[in-house]
Design an enzyme around this catalytic site. Structure first.
Site, PDB file in Angstrom:
ATOM      1  N   ILE A 176      75.243  15.183  66.524  1.00 51.10           N
ATOM      2  CA  ILE A 176      76.913  15.375  67.088  1.00 51.10           C
ATOM      3  C   ILE A 176      76.937  15.413  68.884  1.00 51.10           C
ATOM      4  O   ILE A 176      77.280  14.832  69.846  1.00 51.10           O
ATOM      5  CB  ILE A 176      77.471  16.642  66.951  1.00 51.10           C
ATOM      6  CG1 ILE A 176      77.520  16.157  65.484  1.00 51.10           C
ATOM      7  CG2 ILE A 176      79.340  16.370  67.834  1.00 51.10           C
ATOM      8  CD1 ILE A 176      78.718  17.336  64.616  1.00 51.10           C
ATOM      9  N   LEU A 232      66.980  29.599  71.983  1.00 55.05           N
ATOM     10  CA  LEU A 232      67.954  29.595  72.506  1.00 55.05           C
ATOM     11  C   LEU A 232      67.656  31.393  72.447  1.00 55.05           C
ATOM     12  O   LEU A 232      68.153  32.332  73.015  1.00 55.05           O
ATOM     13  CB  LEU A 232      69.617  29.873  71.590  1.00 55.05           C
ATOM     14  CG  LEU A 232      70.165  28.560  72.022  1.00 55.05           C
ATOM     15  CD1 LEU A 232      72.103  28.352  71.873  1.00 55.05           C
ATOM     16  CD2 LEU A 232      70.191  28.285  73.358  1.00 55.05           C
ATOM     17  N   SER A 251      82.421  24.216  62.060  1.00 47.43           N
ATOM     18  CA  SER A 251      82.323  23.775  60.873  1.00 47.43           C
ATOM     19  C   SER A 251      83.846  23.896  60.093  1.00 47.43           C
ATOM     20  O   SER A 251      84.322  25.540  60.099  1.00 47.43           O
ATOM     21  CB  SER A 251      81.768  23.803  59.778  1.00 47.43           C
ATOM     22  OG  SER A 251      81.321  23.539  58.346  1.00 47.43           O
ATOM     23  N   ALA A 252      84.492  22.756  59.530  1.00 47.27           N
ATOM     24  CA  ALA A 252      85.413  23.229  57.865  1.00 47.27           C
ATOM     25  C   ALA A 252      85.175  23.839  56.881  1.00 47.27           C
ATOM     26  O   ALA A 252      85.569  24.224  56.165  1.00 47.27           O
ATOM     27  CB  ALA A 252      85.792  21.894  57.675  1.00 47.27           C
ATOM     28  N   TYR A 285      75.370  29.146  55.669  1.00 49.92           N
ATOM     29  CA  TYR A 285      75.187  28.616  56.868  1.00 49.92           C
ATOM     30  C   TYR A 285      77.155  28.809  57.382  1.00 49.92           C
ATOM     31  O   TYR A 285      77.185  28.710  58.322  1.00 49.92           O
ATOM     32  CB  TYR A 285      75.662  26.922  56.575  1.00 49.92           C
ATOM     33  CG  TYR A 285      76.261  25.701  57.656  1.00 49.92           C
ATOM     34  CD1 TYR A 285      75.433  25.865  58.652  1.00 49.92           C
ATOM     35  CD2 TYR A 285      76.779  25.456  56.855  1.00 49.92           C
ATOM     36  CE1 TYR A 285      75.774  24.784  60.125  1.00 49.92           C
ATOM     37  CE2 TYR A 285      78.432  24.228  58.032  1.00 49.92           C
ATOM     38  CZ  TYR A 285      77.235  23.949  59.914  1.00 49.92           C
ATOM     39  OH  TYR A 285      77.803  23.547  60.478  1.00 49.92           O
ATOM     40  N   LYS A 322      79.065  30.266  61.009  1.00 43.25           N
ATOM     41  CA  LYS A 322      79.962  30.125  61.474  1.00 43.25           C
ATOM     42  C   LYS A 322      81.019  31.047  62.419  1.00 43.25           C
ATOM     43  O   LYS A 322      81.645  30.659  63.059  1.00 43.25           O
ATOM     44  CB  LYS A 322      80.703  28.363  61.242  1.00 43.25           C
ATOM     45  CG  LYS A 322      79.355  27.515  61.088  1.00 43.25           C
ATOM     46  CD  LYS A 322      79.238  26.793  62.868  1.00 43.25           C
ATOM     47  CE  LYS A 322      78.038  25.695  63.162  1.00 43.25           C
ATOM     48  NZ  LYS A 322      77.713  25.550  64.586  1.00 43.25           N
ATOM     49  N   PHE A 362      85.062  18.207  60.049  1.00 45.46           N
ATOM     50  CA  PHE A 362      85.011  18.070  59.310  1.00 45.46           C
ATOM     51  C   PHE A 362      83.607  17.180  58.028  1.00 45.46           C
ATOM     52  O   PHE A 362      82.287  17.655  58.383  1.00 45.46           O
ATOM     53  CB  PHE A 362      86.463  17.094  58.113  1.00 45.46           C
ATOM     54  CG  PHE A 362      87.267  18.544  57.974  1.00 45.46           C
ATOM     55  CD1 PHE A 362      87.853  18.725  56.701  1.00 45.46           C
ATOM     56  CD2 PHE A 362      87.522  18.885  59.094  1.00 45.46           C
ATOM     57  CE1 PHE A 362      88.883  19.917  56.732  1.00 45.46           C
ATOM     58  CE2 PHE A 362      88.771  20.344  58.781  1.00 45.46           C
ATOM     59  CZ  PHE A 362      88.725  20.661  57.755  1.00 45.46           C
ATOM     60  N   ASP A 386      79.311  23.508  47.250  1.00 43.59           N
ATOM     61  CA  ASP A 386      79.519  22.682  47.459  1.00 43.59           C
ATOM     62  C   ASP A 386      81.374  23.041  47.275  1.00 43.59           C
ATOM     63  O   ASP A 386      81.109  24.000  45.852  1.00 43.59           O
ATOM     64  CB  ASP A 386      78.981  21.529  46.964  1.00 43.59           C
ATOM     65  CG  ASP A 386      78.482  20.629  48.041  1.00 43.59           C
ATOM     66  OD1 ASP A 386      77.977  21.330  49.116  1.00 43.59           O
ATOM     67  OD2 ASP A 386      77.030  19.722  47.130  1.00 43.59           O
TER      68      ASP A 386
END
Length: 347
Positions: free
Chosen positions: A12, A59, A124-125, A148, A152, A177, A294
């Site tokens: 991205i 970072l 993130s969604a 994960y 976020k 998404f 999931d």
């Protein structure tokens, strides 16, 4: 004045670099190259005919990151850098918490030191967890189901606290998404290490012969064909969303979250079918058990982004599949083949 892009050589990030350069922005890129390739940035230069600074910096390395801020006039930050695989985060959660959260803390502390108070954050969604209904809007309850997603979500909370402590900050939190597709040139695209975690590069690697068959994780979800439903968004649409968000934070203060999706859900087997239709290539698959963390159905209400940022996704799933296949067809081994050739030539 420049825009600092952390994780700018990634999937991205590299597409967003192209959009920013074409819009006339000066950019500085920081990436540790842990799950990305320097070749992507060479191709960004090729596609835009523009130059930019790149630093191979993690970072977590405060001293080296400080040099980036000291050597450049940074006006704002687009923060992509972070580990991103849901399944892997379940297996090695401590590494995800250390990398994603500590890296962000170091970044924010240096931003504060150098008076940089504008950020676009790559969220993130997954922060919505098991949403009770769809489409999902920004005011839904938050509660990630895997490490994960929790990194976020925690970073989002940290950024809100940063703003409370100093209301000169302007922060856009972009909840993605499911990004797929590639630049229409076929020169940059998604280049995962090993067996892909995401659906589309898995499909294209089966199509090109790098993988024997697609593994579909779960066929017992409450969907039309039993496979998971997701909101797939073209990566170029997503990149343009960052440009719109950057324009917004430069002109305002506060923290705002925005969903970036198409508002339409498609199942795994539906995506396989569309890919087969537009390419003429059969994709063999087997059904595997669900992956931990999931969820069954997830798609966006992106009306806030349209209303406040003037952004809306333009590209449909057929174009996403075609662009993904063009990238894979032009780069059978991803960036690896050309990067190896370049290395041999320069030795």
């Amino acid at each position: 004045m420049a825009i600092l892009i952390t994780g700018g050589s990634g999937y991205i990030g590299s597409h967003t670099c192209i959009e920013l350069l074409n819009a006339g922005y000066e950019i500085v890129i920081v990436d540790n190259l842990g799950n990305s390739s320097l070749e992507s940035l060479r191709r960004v230069r090729e596609l835009t005919s523009k130059e930019f600074k790149f630093y191979q910096v993690d970072l977590l390395d405060r001293e080296e990151l400080n040099k980036v801020f000291a050597q450049n006039q940074i006006e704002a930050v687009i923060h992509f850098a972070g580990l991103k695989a849901v399944g892997e985060s379940v297996e090695i959660p401590l590494f995800y918490y250390l990398n994603n959260m500590t890296g962000t803390l170091v970044l924010c502390e240096l931003m504060k030191t150098y008076g940089v108070q504008k950020m676009v954050f790559s969220s993130s969604a997954t922060v919505y967890g098991f949403a009770e209904r769809v489409p999902i809007s920004e005011d839904f309850p938050l509660g990630a189901t895997n490490p994960y997603g929790r990194t976020k979500l925690m970073i989002e909370e940290i950024l809100r606290d940063v703003y409370v402590s100093d209301n000169k900050w302007g922060i856009a939190v972009l909840r993605y998404f499911n990004p797929i597709g590639a630049h229409e040139s076929g020169r940059i695209g998604e280049n995962p290490n090993g067996i892909p975690n995401n659906l589309m590069p898995y499909i294209t690697q089966v199509a090109i012969g790098r993988q024997r068959e697609l593994r579909v994780f779960g066929d017992d979800y409450p969907t039309l064909d039993g496979t998971g439903v997701r909101d797939y968004i073209h990566v170029v649409d997503l990149a343009r969303g960052h440009l719109k968000a950057l324009e917004a934070v430069m002109a305002t203060t506060g923290v705002e979250a925005y969903n970036l999706g198409t508002g339409r859900g498609h199942s795994v087997l539906e995506m396989v079918s569309v890919f087969e239709k537009v390419t003429g290539i059969h994709i063999p698959y087997t059904i595997a058990k669900r992956r931990p963390g999931d969820i069954g159905i997830c798609y966006a209400d992106s009306s806030k982004a349209e209303r406040e940022l003037g952004w809306v996704a333009q590209k449909g799933i057929e174009e996403m599949c075609i662009d993904s296949w063009r990238w894979q067809l032009n780069n059978p081994e991803g960036y690896q083949e050309e990067a190896k050739l370049t290395e041999k030539i320069t030795k």
